[in-house]
Design a protein around this motif. Sequence first.
Motif, PDB file in Angstrom:
ATOM      1  N   THR A  26      56.349  41.778  28.735  1.00 22.30           N
ATOM      2  CA  THR A  26      55.357  42.311  29.664  1.00 22.30           C
ATOM      3  C   THR A  26      56.060  43.105  30.752  1.00 22.30           C
ATOM      4  N   ALA A  27      55.851  44.411  30.772  1.00 12.09           N
ATOM      5  CA  ALA A  27      56.530  45.268  31.748  1.00 12.09           C
ATOM      6  C   ALA A  27      55.720  45.474  33.016  1.00 12.09           C
ATOM      7  N   LEU A  28      54.403  45.361  32.935  1.00 12.62           N
ATOM      8  CA  LEU A  28      53.532  45.627  34.081  1.00 12.62           C
ATOM      9  C   LEU A  28      52.566  44.474  34.280  1.00 12.62           C
ATOM     10  N   VAL A  29      52.327  44.117  35.530  1.00 12.36           N
ATOM     11  CA  VAL A  29      51.363  43.061  35.825  1.00 12.36           C
ATOM     12  C   VAL A  29      50.546  43.475  37.046  1.00 12.36           C
ATOM     13  N   PRO A  30      49.201  43.433  36.963  1.00  8.41           N
ATOM     14  CA  PRO A  30      48.374  43.740  38.136  1.00  8.41           C
ATOM     15  C   PRO A  30      48.602  42.710  39.241  1.00  8.41           C
ATOM     16  N   LEU A  84      49.279  36.345  38.414  1.00 15.87           N
ATOM     17  CA  LEU A  84      48.717  36.305  37.060  1.00 15.87           C
ATOM     18  C   LEU A  84      49.667  35.658  36.058  1.00 15.87           C
ATOM     19  N   LEU A  85      50.964  35.618  36.361  1.00 17.59           N
ATOM     20  CA  LEU A  85      51.913  34.962  35.464  1.00 17.59           C
ATOM     21  C   LEU A  85      52.028  33.471  35.766  1.00 17.59           C
ATOM     22  N   ARG A  86      51.577  33.044  36.917  1.00 17.69           N
ATOM     23  CA  ARG A  86      51.695  31.627  37.287  1.00 17.69           C
ATOM     24  C   ARG A  86      50.655  30.771  36.590  1.00 17.69           C
ATOM     25  N   VAL A  87      49.638  31.384  35.991  1.00 12.99           N
ATOM     26  CA  VAL A  87      48.572  30.602  35.369  1.00 12.99           C
ATOM     27  C   VAL A  87      48.553  30.758  33.844  1.00 12.99           C
ATOM     28  N   TYR A  88      49.661  31.233  33.265  1.00  8.73           N
ATOM     29  CA  TYR A  88      49.736  31.291  31.803  1.00  8.73           C
ATOM     30  C   TYR A  88      49.447  29.905  31.223  1.00  8.73           C
ATOM     31  N   GLU A 129      39.878  24.750  38.814  1.00  7.50           N
ATOM     32  CA  GLU A 129      40.679  25.282  39.909  1.00  7.50           C
ATOM     33  C   GLU A 129      41.363  26.586  39.484  1.00  7.50           C
ATOM     34  N   THR A 130      41.862  26.612  38.262  1.00  9.89           N
ATOM     35  CA  THR A 130      42.480  27.834  37.740  1.00  9.89           C
ATOM     36  C   THR A 130      41.480  28.978  37.708  1.00  9.89           C
ATOM     37  N   HIS A 131      40.259  28.677  37.293  1.00  7.54           N
ATOM     38  CA  HIS A 131      39.206  29.697  37.237  1.00  7.54           C
ATOM     39  C   HIS A 131      38.944  30.270  38.622  1.00  7.54           C
ATOM     40  N   ARG A 132      38.838  29.403  39.621  1.00 10.87           N
ATOM     41  CA  ARG A 132      38.600  29.869  40.996  1.00 10.87           C
ATOM     42  C   ARG A 132      39.774  30.716  41.491  1.00 10.87           C
ATOM     43  N   PHE A 133      40.985  30.273  41.171  1.00  8.29           N
ATOM     44  CA  PHE A 133      42.183  31.012  41.575  1.00  8.29           C
ATOM     45  C   PHE A 133      42.195  32.405  40.961  1.00  8.29           C
ATOM     46  N   LEU A 134      41.888  32.499  39.664  1.00  8.79           N
ATOM     47  CA  LEU A 134      41.895  33.794  38.995  1.00  8.79           C
ATOM     48  C   LEU A 134      40.825  34.725  39.552  1.00  8.79           C
ATOM     49  N   ARG A 135      39.669  34.175  39.899  1.00  9.93           N
ATOM     50  CA  ARG A 135      38.629  35.016  40.514  1.00  9.93           C
ATOM     51  C   ARG A 135      39.112  35.565  41.852  1.00  9.93           C
ATOM     52  N   THR A 136      39.835  34.729  42.628  1.00  9.36           N
ATOM     53  CA  THR A 136      40.388  35.190  43.896  1.00  9.36           C
ATOM     54  C   THR A 136      41.399  36.314  43.665  1.00  9.36           C
ATOM     55  N   VAL A 137      42.253  36.134  42.658  1.00  8.35           N
ATOM     56  CA  VAL A 137      43.254  37.157  42.341  1.00  8.35           C
ATOM     57  C   VAL A 137      42.577  38.457  41.933  1.00  8.35           C
ATOM     58  N   HIS A 138      41.582  38.370  41.062  1.00 13.78           N
ATOM     59  CA  HIS A 138      40.923  39.588  40.594  1.00 13.78           C
ATOM     60  C   HIS A 138      40.143  40.277  41.713  1.00 13.78           C
ATOM     61  N   ASP A 139      39.593  39.503  42.631  1.00 14.72           N
ATOM     62  CA  ASP A 139      38.958  40.112  43.806  1.00 14.72           C
ATOM     63  C   ASP A 139      39.999  40.883  44.611  1.00 14.72           C
ATOM     64  N   ILE A 249      56.992  26.089  40.486  1.00 15.35           N
ATOM     65  CA  ILE A 249      55.957  26.836  41.190  1.00 15.35           C
ATOM     66  C   ILE A 249      54.924  27.357  40.203  1.00 15.35           C
ATOM     67  N   ALA A 250      55.382  27.748  39.023  1.00 16.31           N
ATOM     68  CA  ALA A 250      54.471  28.310  38.022  1.00 16.31           C
ATOM     69  C   ALA A 250      53.427  27.297  37.571  1.00 16.31           C
ATOM     70  N   GLN A 251      53.717  26.009  37.750  1.00 19.83           N
ATOM     71  CA  GLN A 251      52.752  24.988  37.363  1.00 19.83           C
ATOM     72  C   GLN A 251      51.803  24.639  38.510  1.00 19.83           C
ATOM     73  N   ASP A 252      52.020  25.256  39.677  1.00 22.41           N
ATOM     74  CA  ASP A 252      51.205  24.982  40.844  1.00 22.41           C
ATOM     75  C   ASP A 252      50.533  26.278  41.284  1.00 22.41           C
ATOM     76  N   LEU A 253      49.221  26.267  41.384  1.00 21.39           N
ATOM     77  CA  LEU A 253      48.521  27.480  41.759  1.00 21.39           C
ATOM     78  C   LEU A 253      48.827  27.897  43.182  1.00 21.39           C
ATOM     79  N   GLY A 254      49.287  27.004  44.018  1.00 23.62           N
ATOM     80  CA  GLY A 254      49.502  27.345  45.410  1.00 23.62           C
ATOM     81  C   GLY A 254      48.172  27.531  46.121  1.00 23.62           C
TER      82      GLY A 254
END
Length: 258
Positions: A26-30, A84-88, A129-139, A249-254
Amino acid sequence: MTALSPDTHAHLGWRPAKGFGFARGTALVPIAVAELPRVAQAMPVAFAKAEGQWQALGVMGPISGSNVYVSRAGNWRASYVPALLRVYPFHLEGTETLALWSSYAPEPLVGDEVQPFYKEADLAPWLQETHRFLRTVHDGIAQLHGPLEALAAVGALSPWAGPALEVPQPDRALSGLYRLEAERLAGCADGLALELFRAGHLRWLYAHLDSLHHAERFKALAKDIVAPPLESPRQPDKVDRAADVLAAIAQDLGDTEL
């Protein structure tokens, strides 16, 4: 993406990633506006349009399919992991539906360490919780369109290709990337400049400009992965010692503010 549904995935689950090998190609990540300054401390940040919407992208390699921030052992080689890589292996399909990366295969729940997707027909608590986090990221990703569209309209964005490669691979070249032209930003109309200032956009715009120099390290980072020097095993450096911390850290949404 493979959308999650109780009909298909109620008796299946997932395993937390042991490292970042999944992002090796993966070369690019939003990235979201709230995390842009932190991403900019570790890697180049460029701008691009996707489906008519401007985005900021963390640039993790000089060509498509390469990521110089993932070591041969799958460790992360930078001080910050993009959200976006922390929630794989999870992502959003559209703006609401929780989905899996297309390369990820769910497993039966009988396996060791396999976590369930669902609990009594609802998403398991951690996935809610992951779903809420991803919605925050996409916003946060979407918030960048307005100011970037305004800057593009006045000619303040120009194409950016990153550093030249010693062995060009035109079929894998990154395309459609843009950078801010500081001189054109300084010369834009007072109304736009004031609007950008009052909205707090200047902080991440200048962080973007400061980030572009990271691309100069791409060759050295890639060489270290593809052709490591033949020498006796070295003592772990600071990046190696930090890898375990970053994996945790990758296992914790923060926090939801990224």
